[in-house]
Design a protein around this motif. Structure first.
Motif, PDB file in Angstrom:
ATOM      1  N   GLN A   1     -21.672 -51.367  30.362  1.00  0.00           N
ATOM      2  CA  GLN A   1     -22.056 -49.969  30.568  1.00  0.00           C
ATOM      3  C   GLN A   1     -22.076 -49.199  29.246  1.00  0.00           C
ATOM      4  N   VAL A   2     -21.124 -49.478  28.378  1.00  0.00           N
ATOM      5  CA  VAL A   2     -21.097 -48.810  27.070  1.00  0.00           C
ATOM      6  C   VAL A   2     -22.321 -49.216  26.256  1.00  0.00           C
ATOM      7  N   THR A   3     -22.715 -50.484  26.339  1.00  0.00           N
ATOM      8  CA  THR A   3     -23.914 -50.946  25.634  1.00  0.00           C
ATOM      9  C   THR A   3     -25.151 -50.226  26.155  1.00  0.00           C
ATOM     10  N   GLN A   4     -25.234 -50.051  27.479  1.00  0.00           N
ATOM     11  CA  GLN A   4     -26.348 -49.309  28.057  1.00  0.00           C
ATOM     12  C   GLN A   4     -26.332 -47.853  27.602  1.00  0.00           C
ATOM     13  N   MET A   5     -25.142 -47.275  27.463  1.00  0.00           N
ATOM     14  CA  MET A   5     -25.030 -45.888  27.012  1.00  0.00           C
ATOM     15  C   MET A   5     -25.494 -45.729  25.569  1.00  0.00           C
ATOM     16  N   VAL A   6     -25.209 -46.722  24.737  1.00  0.00           N
ATOM     17  CA  VAL A   6     -25.686 -46.681  23.342  1.00  0.00           C
ATOM     18  C   VAL A   6     -27.213 -46.698  23.316  1.00  0.00           C
TER      19      VAL A   6
ATOM     20  N   VAL B   1     -18.702 -44.266  38.669  1.00  0.00           N
ATOM     21  CA  VAL B   1     -18.091 -44.806  37.455  1.00  0.00           C
ATOM     22  C   VAL B   1     -17.679 -43.643  36.561  1.00  0.00           C
ATOM     23  N   ASP B   2     -16.490 -43.736  35.994  1.00  0.00           N
ATOM     24  CA  ASP B   2     -16.021 -42.714  35.062  1.00  0.00           C
ATOM     25  C   ASP B   2     -16.596 -43.028  33.681  1.00  0.00           C
ATOM     26  N   ALA B   3     -17.726 -42.412  33.372  1.00  0.00           N
ATOM     27  CA  ALA B   3     -18.395 -42.668  32.092  1.00  0.00           C
ATOM     28  C   ALA B   3     -18.953 -41.359  31.558  1.00  0.00           C
ATOM     29  N   GLU B   4     -18.818 -41.147  30.243  1.00  0.00           N
ATOM     30  CA  GLU B   4     -19.379 -39.944  29.637  1.00  0.00           C
ATOM     31  C   GLU B   4     -19.461 -40.096  28.118  1.00  0.00           C
ATOM     32  N   VAL B   5     -20.217 -39.178  27.516  1.00  0.00           N
ATOM     33  CA  VAL B   5     -20.336 -39.092  26.063  1.00  0.00           C
ATOM     34  C   VAL B   5     -19.686 -37.784  25.649  1.00  0.00           C
ATOM     35  N   GLU B   6     -18.713 -37.874  24.745  1.00  0.00           N
ATOM     36  CA  GLU B   6     -18.034 -36.683  24.236  1.00  0.00           C
ATOM     37  C   GLU B   6     -18.464 -36.465  22.792  1.00  0.00           C
ATOM     38  N   MET B   7     -18.615 -35.180  22.423  1.00  0.00           N
ATOM     39  CA  MET B   7     -19.106 -34.866  21.080  1.00  0.00           C
ATOM     40  C   MET B   7     -18.144 -33.927  20.375  1.00  0.00           C
TER      41      MET B   7
END
Length: 160
Positions: free
Chosen positions: A55-60, A35-41
């Motif tokens: 998936q975004v909810t799980q990432m939060v 899955v193309d998922a990441e956190v950018e800062m």
């Protein structure tokens, strides 16, 4: 005359550690494989992106847990709305750094309502509390720790 400052700061180094930890967790988790998922800062704003809203909810949730591990209060997180763009879902997360005017005024008002022998003054994005006795200042700290405010507070620059 003893004094201390009330601030709300996020340690940039610990925030970077938390973001790196979440990105490592994403690459290792089974449900995020392929899955193309990441956190950018960038500074104190984060962008979480993945292929589905679940998936975004799980990432939060992963970010919240990583912040707790890195000694950053999750109350500093301000999670935005989910945005669908193409096959990507994005969520903007900002971290509150510094006290805004309304919260500073609210803190000063709370301190004055306690009728302790201290003075509170707003100085930019912090509140300075001064008093004659160290015990009065410690009472103010204990009282503010017990209050439910919308932002985490730290007490620093304590001088005797």
């Amino acid at each position: 005359m003893p004094s201390f400052d009330i601030v709300s700061e996020v340690d940039k180094h610990q925030l970077t550690n938390a973001v790196d930890q979440v990105n490592r967790t994403i690459t290792n988790r089974f449900d995020f494989k392929g899955v193309d998922a990441e956190v950018e800062m960038s500074e104190f704003s984060l962008t979480l992106r993945a292929e589905s809203d679940m998936q975004v909810t799980q990432m939060v949730d992963m970010l919240r847990a990583a912040l707790i591990k890195c000694d950053i209060d999750p109350l500093a997180m301000d999670v935005g709305e989910e945005e669908q763009s193409g096959k990507q879902v994005k969520v903007a997360v900002t971290l509150k750094n510094g006290l805004d005017k309304e919260l500073s005024k609210k803190i000063v008002k709370i301190i004055k309502e306690e009728k302790l022998k201290v003075q509170a003054s707003i100085q930019g994005d912090q509140v300075r509390v001064t008093g004659k006795k160290r015990d009065d200042l410690q009472q103010v700290m204990a009282m503010l720790r017990g209050k439910e405010l919308e932002q985490p507070l730290q007490f620093n620059n304590f001088r005797d």
